[in-house]
Design a protein around this motif. Sequence first.
Motif, PDB file in Angstrom:
ATOM      1  N   ARG A 389       0.815  -1.225   0.000  1.00  0.00           N
ATOM      2  CA  ARG A 389       0.000   0.000   0.000  1.00  0.00           C
ATOM      3  C   ARG A 389       0.843   1.267   0.000  1.00  0.00           C
ATOM      4  N   ASN A 390       2.149   1.116  -0.150  1.00  0.00           N
ATOM      5  CA  ASN A 390       3.059   2.266  -0.183  1.00  0.00           C
ATOM      6  C   ASN A 390       2.962   3.066   1.124  1.00  0.00           C
ATOM      7  N   TYR A 391       2.928   2.334   2.260  1.00  0.00           N
ATOM      8  CA  TYR A 391       2.921   2.889   3.613  1.00  0.00           C
ATOM      9  C   TYR A 391       1.697   3.743   3.906  1.00  0.00           C
ATOM     10  N   ASP A 392       0.636   3.546   3.123  1.00  0.00           N
ATOM     11  CA  ASP A 392      -0.604   4.290   3.342  1.00  0.00           C
ATOM     12  C   ASP A 392      -1.611   3.374   4.050  1.00  0.00           C
ATOM     13  N   VAL A 393      -1.346   3.097   5.310  1.00  0.00           N
ATOM     14  CA  VAL A 393      -2.235   2.268   6.120  1.00  0.00           C
ATOM     15  C   VAL A 393      -2.482   2.978   7.445  1.00  0.00           C
ATOM     16  N   ARG A 394      -3.428   2.474   8.194  1.00  0.00           N
ATOM     17  CA  ARG A 394      -3.742   3.063   9.491  1.00  0.00           C
ATOM     18  C   ARG A 394      -2.647   2.730  10.499  1.00  0.00           C
ATOM     19  N   PRO A 395      -2.355   3.639  11.450  1.00  0.00           N
ATOM     20  CA  PRO A 395      -1.308   3.344  12.451  1.00  0.00           C
ATOM     21  C   PRO A 395      -1.630   2.132  13.321  1.00  0.00           C
ATOM     22  N   GLU A 396      -2.935   1.816  13.486  1.00  0.00           N
ATOM     23  CA  GLU A 396      -3.298   0.665  14.325  1.00  0.00           C
ATOM     24  C   GLU A 396      -2.767  -0.649  13.750  1.00  0.00           C
ATOM     25  N   VAL A 397      -2.541  -0.674  12.422  1.00  0.00           N
ATOM     26  CA  VAL A 397      -2.025  -1.898  11.799  1.00  0.00           C
ATOM     27  C   VAL A 397      -0.619  -2.205  12.323  1.00  0.00           C
ATOM     28  N   LEU A 398       0.194  -1.163  12.500  1.00  0.00           N
ATOM     29  CA  LEU A 398       1.550  -1.375  13.003  1.00  0.00           C
ATOM     30  C   LEU A 398       1.596  -1.457  14.522  1.00  0.00           C
ATOM     31  N   LYS A 399       0.621  -0.871  15.198  1.00  0.00           N
ATOM     32  CA  LYS A 399       0.648  -0.894  16.666  1.00  0.00           C
ATOM     33  C   LYS A 399       0.409  -2.285  17.232  1.00  0.00           C
ATOM     34  N   TYR A 479      10.022  -1.430  10.133  1.00  0.00           N
ATOM     35  CA  TYR A 479      10.277  -0.153  10.819  1.00  0.00           C
ATOM     36  C   TYR A 479      11.334   0.671  10.087  1.00  0.00           C
ATOM     37  N   PHE A 480      12.429   0.028   9.699  1.00  0.00           N
ATOM     38  CA  PHE A 480      13.519   0.769   9.063  1.00  0.00           C
ATOM     39  C   PHE A 480      13.122   1.284   7.683  1.00  0.00           C
ATOM     40  N   ARG A 481      12.283   0.546   6.972  1.00  0.00           N
ATOM     41  CA  ARG A 481      11.792   1.048   5.681  1.00  0.00           C
ATOM     42  C   ARG A 481      11.005   2.338   5.856  1.00  0.00           C
ATOM     43  N   ILE A 482      10.144   2.366   6.892  1.00  0.00           N
ATOM     44  CA  ILE A 482       9.337   3.574   7.119  1.00  0.00           C
ATOM     45  C   ILE A 482      10.231   4.725   7.547  1.00  0.00           C
ATOM     46  N   LEU A 483      11.231   4.465   8.399  1.00  0.00           N
ATOM     47  CA  LEU A 483      12.149   5.528   8.808  1.00  0.00           C
ATOM     48  C   LEU A 483      12.941   6.084   7.633  1.00  0.00           C
ATOM     49  N   LYS A 484      13.216   5.239   6.664  1.00  0.00           N
ATOM     50  CA  LYS A 484      14.041   5.662   5.533  1.00  0.00           C
ATOM     51  C   LYS A 484      13.224   6.318   4.430  1.00  0.00           C
ATOM     52  N   LYS A 485      12.026   5.767   4.124  1.00  0.00           N
ATOM     53  CA  LYS A 485      11.279   6.205   2.943  1.00  0.00           C
ATOM     54  C   LYS A 485      10.026   7.016   3.257  1.00  0.00           C
ATOM     55  N   PRO A 490       1.982   9.048   8.765  1.00  0.00           N
ATOM     56  CA  PRO A 490       1.345   8.931  10.092  1.00  0.00           C
ATOM     57  C   PRO A 490       1.729   7.658  10.830  1.00  0.00           C
ATOM     58  N   LEU A 491       2.473   6.770  10.172  1.00  0.00           N
ATOM     59  CA  LEU A 491       2.933   5.552  10.833  1.00  0.00           C
ATOM     60  C   LEU A 491       4.148   5.780  11.710  1.00  0.00           C
ATOM     61  N   LEU A 492       4.756   6.972  11.637  1.00  0.00           N
ATOM     62  CA  LEU A 492       6.006   7.203  12.358  1.00  0.00           C
ATOM     63  C   LEU A 492       5.857   7.057  13.877  1.00  0.00           C
ATOM     64  N   PRO A 493       4.793   7.574  14.523  1.00  0.00           N
ATOM     65  CA  PRO A 493       4.665   7.353  15.981  1.00  0.00           C
ATOM     66  C   PRO A 493       4.617   5.879  16.351  1.00  0.00           C
ATOM     67  N   TYR A 529       5.231  16.804  19.567  1.00  0.00           N
ATOM     68  CA  TYR A 529       5.976  16.538  20.794  1.00  0.00           C
ATOM     69  C   TYR A 529       5.803  15.078  21.224  1.00  0.00           C
ATOM     70  N   ARG A 530       4.666  14.465  20.889  1.00  0.00           N
ATOM     71  CA  ARG A 530       4.480  13.057  21.234  1.00  0.00           C
ATOM     72  C   ARG A 530       5.442  12.169  20.437  1.00  0.00           C
ATOM     73  N   GLU A 531       5.605  12.470  19.147  1.00  0.00           N
ATOM     74  CA  GLU A 531       6.536  11.691  18.329  1.00  0.00           C
ATOM     75  C   GLU A 531       7.973  11.901  18.783  1.00  0.00           C
ATOM     76  N   SER A 532       8.305  13.123  19.156  1.00  0.00           N
ATOM     77  CA  SER A 532       9.664  13.367  19.634  1.00  0.00           C
ATOM     78  C   SER A 532       9.923  12.661  20.958  1.00  0.00           C
ATOM     79  N   LEU A 533       8.885  12.544  21.818  1.00  0.00           N
ATOM     80  CA  LEU A 533       9.045  11.781  23.060  1.00  0.00           C
ATOM     81  C   LEU A 533       9.341  10.312  22.758  1.00  0.00           C
TER      82      LEU A 533
END
Length: 783
Positions: A389-399, A479-485, A490-493, A529-533
């Motif tokens: 899906r080219n990282y276009d999914v809901r964050p709950e999928v990764l949580k 995780y590393f793919r999302i950090l890189k690309k 919205p999946l970053l948190p 600030y939540r993501e930075s925490l």
Amino acid sequence: QIKLDNKLKNKQYKQKSAVKKYRKEQKKLREAVRDAISRKPFPLEECKKKQVGNTEGEEGQVNQPLPWGRGRHLIQLVRHGSRQITWLVHLVCLMFFSEPVHVKKRKHESVIEKYEKVPRRLQTEPEKELIHLLPIKDKSGIIPQAVEKPGKTQILDEEDMEEAEDFNEEPLPVLTPEEMAAQRRQKLQERKMHIAALASAILSEPDSNIKKLKELRAMLMEQDPNVAVIVRKLVMVSLMEIFKDIAPSYKIRPLTEAEKATKVKKETQKLREFEEGLVSQYKFYLENLEQTIKDWKQRKLKKSNVISLKAYKGLAEVAVKCLCELLVALPHFNFHNNIIVLIVPLMNDPSKMISELCVEAVKKLFKQDKLGYASLGVVKVISGLVRGRNYDVRPEVLKVFLHLRIKEVELQKDSEDIAPKKKFMTYKEKRKHLSRMQRKWRKAEEKLERELLEAEASESKEKKLKLHTETLNIVFVTYFRILKKAQKSPLLPAVLEGLAKFAHLINVEFFDDLLMVLHSLIASGDLSYRESLHCVLSAFHILSGQGDVLNIDPMKFYTHLYKTLFSLHAGGTNEDIGIVLQCLDVMFAKRRKQVSQQRALAFLKRLSILALHVLPNSSVGILATNRIFMQTFPRMDLLLDNESQGSGVYLPELDEPEHCNAQNTALWELHLLQRHYHPTVQKFASHLIAGAPTEGSGVLPLDLSQRSATELFETYCMKGMTFNPPVASVTPRRKVLFSSVSFFNQYNTIWRNGGSVFTSSALDVFQMPASIKCPVSGVSFRK
């Protein structure tokens, strides 16, 4: 379904055969016409000889066109004489020898035979379908038997149709809404009783009544529009419960040809038939659920129009619930990977209800999966979904990755649970039931069995470690793919939260690169600030585990957390305080040797200021962290003395904890927190003012001192709108003639003058006589 497919293939084959046959006939017809045209005889040439002495009748006979193909005309020509015989010979020669040059000569073939081969008419009537029966054998041989297949009713003429309509026209009974509702209830009750009877028969004797599963599954195609939706839902749920009950605790594999050919016992054959029928019916049931969901997704309306499009949504929700239950209940059984492939994409469904159902099911599966086979399958599908899906999914999928059971403590515990246990005979039992020689043999057998069990347990532990390693590799790759690309996704948190949990399992080789990526994300300013925490928490989890061997100064992460404290949400859900408490625990409690006193004093002062502005559970958690600060780091009591002096002035707005001169201030916030409306906050504030003693008068109760800051934060949470501790209810009292203020003042006056009339309890005052006079002050009181 196989029968329907075969019928459809036969029908298509017959249609193709009919078309092919028609084309052959057309081709033959064209060839016959072409040959007939090529073989058409030329007309005879007129006689050019001079006609002398001929009568008009004779000339008329000669000049007439010769008849063709009729024997009587030839006979007349022969009778006319020798002059006419030459014409006859000429005619016969033309008939037998004259052909066009380009046509090849064919032996034993004439024009008449060619004309005879041409079909007179085409076959326009449809072929009758035959049902082939068993043949009959007699003296003459085998006689095939066939019966015409009963087709649809023949089309009547218009007059017959009108007569039939006139004959069959009867007024249909018109039902009232009450009668229709009663009829529907009756039908529904009949269907329910039928479902219950089939289900109870299957559960009572699964081996004998496995064929009734097919009958029950056929009710998924209920055609009555009045009860179709409810009946299909009931059948779905009933079949789901039945399969959960009768499915064995192992995976059923298909039999090989050699196994099928060998003769076995009746019990074994019966078990094989049961397993084969169970697997096939389970497969068809899953296909029906999948088709229901697909029809709803594609908004398809069936030809029968039994169920509306709106009703398909309810059916799809029930189908998803059944699949989720089977995903959790039967992770070891057949087609579990097929269920995973169906459920995981639905976690990203636009429908909130369906996505939550699938997410909760996957969480339950992760929590109860001890071996790791099912978890590995789900993680693989989720990774492919996120990438596809080219990282276009809901964050709950990764949580859901946060619920994976991948910890060393759980590994040891689970290996003990998984290790096969066998109960051996005690010494008394052996002495009672066995002879001396039997006891000797039993001892040797038990020793061998213990060794086998230990080997099996160690093998299962190694297998589990291998599965968990593969699972974590896929998680970190995602995780590393999302950090890189997809750093702005919205999946970053969810990625940062996952890294914070599993950071202690990352290979040391990736630590430097990962810390650089986290720092660049914080420095970019694009994060909330939540993501930075989460970035800070991930970095310190990495450094507190295997990262201790690295010589890295994380001062920039301390500075960022110190700067972020005043940006926290003070109300609402207030969930970010929990992340801050985890960060503080990792940054100070677990790294106290690497933290300077100035940094600890600055954080202690800023946290005390923050405790004034947040909800009670957050204040309790922050004060518990301050207690750990004062007990862990020396000379923290500097902030409790307002007469101590140092160099410089405290700069509360400075974002550098090392240079804000926190040693030149005092914790005056604790005096305000002593008057807080929450009793637990008051206890913590009084405890900190006394210097956070571990024993003596100012010590905390055990239920508060033995809990961590995160536990206290969750214990006193007010999500359910409940106050902890609960507020005592006030009982109504009788009215008094004086105000509470005047009573309080008089009571204090009497107490100071040494009056012994009143006790220290206000209740005792109200239990005294109606009129009382104080012997010291002379003041009279009335209730």
